[in-house]
Scaffold this active site. Structure first.
Site, PDB file in Angstrom:
ATOM      1  N   HIS A  55       0.817  -1.290   0.157  1.00  0.00           N
ATOM      2  CA  HIS A  55       0.110   0.205  -0.005  1.00  0.00           C
ATOM      3  C   HIS A  55       0.865   1.284  -0.057  1.00  0.00           C
ATOM      4  O   HIS A  55       0.495   2.180  -0.397  1.00  0.00           O
ATOM      5  CB  HIS A  55      -1.042   0.129   1.285  1.00  0.00           C
ATOM      6  CG  HIS A  55      -1.917  -1.109   1.329  1.00  0.00           C
ATOM      7  ND1 HIS A  55      -1.845  -2.288   2.134  1.00  0.00           N
ATOM      8  CD2 HIS A  55      -3.354  -1.059   0.801  1.00  0.00           C
ATOM      9  CE1 HIS A  55      -2.738  -2.936   1.838  1.00  0.00           C
ATOM     10  NE2 HIS A  55      -3.560  -2.386   1.029  1.00  0.00           N
ATOM     11  N   ASP A  84      -4.673  -5.811  -7.882  1.00  0.00           N
ATOM     12  CA  ASP A  84      -4.736  -5.026  -6.614  1.00  0.00           C
ATOM     13  C   ASP A  84      -5.101  -3.696  -7.106  1.00  0.00           C
ATOM     14  O   ASP A  84      -4.975  -3.241  -8.291  1.00  0.00           O
ATOM     15  CB  ASP A  84      -3.649  -5.269  -5.855  1.00  0.00           C
ATOM     16  CG  ASP A  84      -3.918  -5.300  -4.179  1.00  0.00           C
ATOM     17  OD1 ASP A  84      -5.149  -4.756  -4.051  1.00  0.00           O
ATOM     18  OD2 ASP A  84      -3.347  -5.882  -3.616  1.00  0.00           O
TER      19      ASP A  84
END
Length: 361
Positions: free
Chosen positions: A187, A258
């Protein structure tokens, strides 16, 4: 009543901001390239509101947009009040160490409760199970992983998938080919795993290989670079997705990227370039989360490659049976017994704390 748009599901999954759709979100979700919506904790006030939101999304189009959530259990459970508190998957791994047969039974029960409660609220898919191994290195994976033993992960994940199927839901194994070894959180950084392919095949790839032809409906690749195999993150790599996942492992399910907004995707270019790179590498659907302006940019600029199998593959991801059937199911005494058993596995709230897992997968 507005007639739903007759549009096939496109290759982009986006999100929404709140408890109900804004006018600009209805327009975005009606774009022909949109095929799905991912919901987060910010989209949940209570069960009735969630049902209303998913019904509103389903009413926009036929076939309806896929409605997904990142609802694994433990510290990655997006909907809380009115839902059974699910354990982190490590709890099932600990049960495996004591009694594998009982652990497999429990995993199946957890999967059925997880799926049934979501289906009763109109959610099609949870991005679960996590197939990453617990190497005690990656905090963002941590207790989201079942176990350090790839055989245990494979067996427990297969049992969870059987439970998901009982609850009317498909599955998504993540994060291919394995996010557990790297220390960085994709992230926020671009993690690099320097191991060679032989090492990965002997460990992290095992659950994906075992489940590729055994019920795993979709896969989400990692925003991790494995330089011994390719210089691109796995989700943007034809080597990983076409040569290894599709070719070597014979996988024929859906491949979801993702979130394109994660730092692990930043080295690929702007958002349109990221979307094109993921689709060109072999992804069926790309996710753009938490940045509506970037989602609009992708929808305006994306020119997807030919995807002749897209409709067929995405149809497999739709939840089974109508919402009303699941509402009736979860109100039954039998399901209540399953919920009570799962609730006993969940850790106290303090024990569920860990590094924050972003509003992405």
């Amino acid at each position: 009543m507005t007639t739903p748009l007759q549009l096939p599901r496109g290759p982009v999954m986006v999100d929404v901001a709140g408890f109900a759709l804004a006018d600009e979100e209805r327009v975005r979700l009606s774009h022909p390239l949109v095929g799905g919506v991912i919901l987060f904790r910010r989209n949940f006030e209570n069960v009735e509101q969630l049902k209303a939101l998913t019904a509103e999304i389903r009413a926009l189009r036929t076939p309806h947009l896929l409605i997904a959530a990142d609802h694994e259990g433990g510290r990655v459970q997006r909907f809380i009040d009115g839902f059974t508190r699910l354990p982190p998957m490590q709890v099932l791994g600990e049960a495996w160490d004591k009694d594998p047969t009982e652990a497999l039974r429990l995993a199946e029960v957890v999967g059925e409760v997880l799926a049934g409660e979501l289906r009763a609220c109109g959610v099609d898919l949870s991005f679960t199970p996590v197939l990453d191994l617990q190497w005690q290195r990656c905090a963002v994976i941590g207790n989201r992983s079942f176990h350090s033993d790839p055989e245990a992960v494979s067996e427990l994940a297969a049992a969870l998938i059987r439970g998901l199927n009982k609850g009317g839901m498909a599955s998504c194994g993540k994060h291919f080919p394995g996010h557990g070894w790297v220390e960085g959180d994709s992230h926020h950084v671009i993690p690099v795993d320097d191991r060679d392919l032989a090492e990965l095949r002997a460990a992290d790839l095992v659950p994906f290989a075992k489940l590729a032809s055994a019920g795993l409906t979709s896969v989400m690749p990692a925003h991790v670079i494995y330089p011994a195999v390719d210089d691109k993150p796995a989700g943007f790599s034809k080597v990983w997705l076409e040569d290894i996942l599709r070719g070597e492992l014979g996988y024929d399910g859906v491949i979801f990227s993702d979130d394109l907004g994660m730092e692990g995707a930043a080295g690929v270019g702007g958002f349109v370039e990221r979307g094109m790179a993921a689709l060109d590498a072999g992804c069926d659907m790309v996710l753009v989360c938490n940045q509506p302006a970037r989602a609009d940019e992708v929808l305006a600029g994306l020119a997807p490659p030919a995807q002749p199998r897209l409709a067929e593959r995405l149809a497999r991801m739709a939840g089974q049976r109508e919402v009303a059937a699941w509402e009736e199911r979860i109100a039954s005494p039998d399901f209540a017994r399953l919920q009570a058993e799962v609730a006993t596995l969940a850790m106290p709230r303090d024990a569920l704390k860990g590094p924050a897992v972003g509003e992405a997968c």
